[in-house]
Design a protein around this motif. Structure first.
Motif, PDB file in Angstrom:
ATOM      1  N   VAL A  50       0.812  -1.215   0.000  1.00  0.00           N
ATOM      2  CA  VAL A  50       0.000   0.000   0.000  1.00  0.00           C
ATOM      3  C   VAL A  50       0.849   1.270   0.000  1.00  0.00           C
ATOM      4  N   TYR A  92       1.750   6.625  -1.373  1.00  0.00           N
ATOM      5  CA  TYR A  92       1.205   5.361  -1.844  1.00  0.00           C
ATOM      6  C   TYR A  92       1.952   4.817  -3.062  1.00  0.00           C
ATOM      7  N   TYR A 137      -1.104   0.531  -5.721  1.00  0.00           N
ATOM      8  CA  TYR A 137      -2.236   0.856  -4.854  1.00  0.00           C
ATOM      9  C   TYR A 137      -3.063   1.997  -5.452  1.00  0.00           C
ATOM     10  N   LEU A 142      -5.169   0.732  -8.287  1.00  0.00           N
ATOM     11  CA  LEU A 142      -6.267  -0.101  -7.812  1.00  0.00           C
ATOM     12  C   LEU A 142      -7.407   0.727  -7.217  1.00  0.00           C
ATOM     13  N   THR A 143      -7.086   1.823  -6.542  1.00  0.00           N
ATOM     14  CA  THR A 143      -8.095   2.559  -5.767  1.00  0.00           C
ATOM     15  C   THR A 143      -8.495   3.914  -6.336  1.00  0.00           C
ATOM     16  N   LYS A 144      -7.875   4.358  -7.403  1.00  0.00           N
ATOM     17  CA  LYS A 144      -8.108   5.724  -7.898  1.00  0.00           C
ATOM     18  C   LYS A 144      -9.557   6.010  -8.277  1.00  0.00           C
ATOM     19  N   PHE A 183     -12.066   5.066  -6.616  1.00  0.00           N
ATOM     20  CA  PHE A 183     -12.846   5.106  -5.392  1.00  0.00           C
ATOM     21  C   PHE A 183     -12.487   6.279  -4.479  1.00  0.00           C
ATOM     22  N   TYR A 184     -11.288   6.826  -4.643  1.00  0.00           N
ATOM     23  CA  TYR A 184     -10.818   7.928  -3.808  1.00  0.00           C
ATOM     24  C   TYR A 184     -10.631   9.179  -4.635  1.00  0.00           C
TER      25      TYR A 184
END
Length: 101
Positions: free
Chosen positions: A79, A86, A90, A93-95, A97-98
């Motif tokens: 992470v 970060y 990570y 994978l999460t861009k 959602f954040y």
């Protein structure tokens, strides 16, 4: 929700070509895979997550299908490089959602 209830529900609801995906504590990974096998659900992808390169694995991201693969794909996701810095993996994978990734 107890793992047994979760896997039983997945077995009832999952289509023949569906994918059952979970995030669980890493220490429960082997037990969870064995439980899924009782319902003929088999891992097709496993990603083990650690907070940083220096910390132990804490989570398992797993995807299951109704058929067993001859080779299981497993990888590792780190992470952070440093606190609040970060890794590219990570972020990718999460861009979605954040807002600040």
């Amino acid at each position: 929700m107890p793992f047994e209830d979760l896997v039983e529900a997945a077995d009832l609801l999952l289509s023949e070509n569906g994918i059952f995906a979970v995030v669980i504590p890493y220490k429960e990974e082997e037990k969870f895979i064995d439980l899924c096998a009782e319902f003929e659900l088999y891992p097709v992808k496993v990603t083990r997550v650690k907070g940083s390169h220096k910390t132990p694995i804490v989570r398992s991201l797993m995807a299951f299908k109704r058929y067993e693969l001859s080779v299981l794909t497993a990888d590792e996701l780190v992470v952070e490089i440093n606190r609040h810095e970060y890794t590219d993996d990570y972020i990718n994978l999460t861009k979605d959602f954040y807002l600040k990734m």
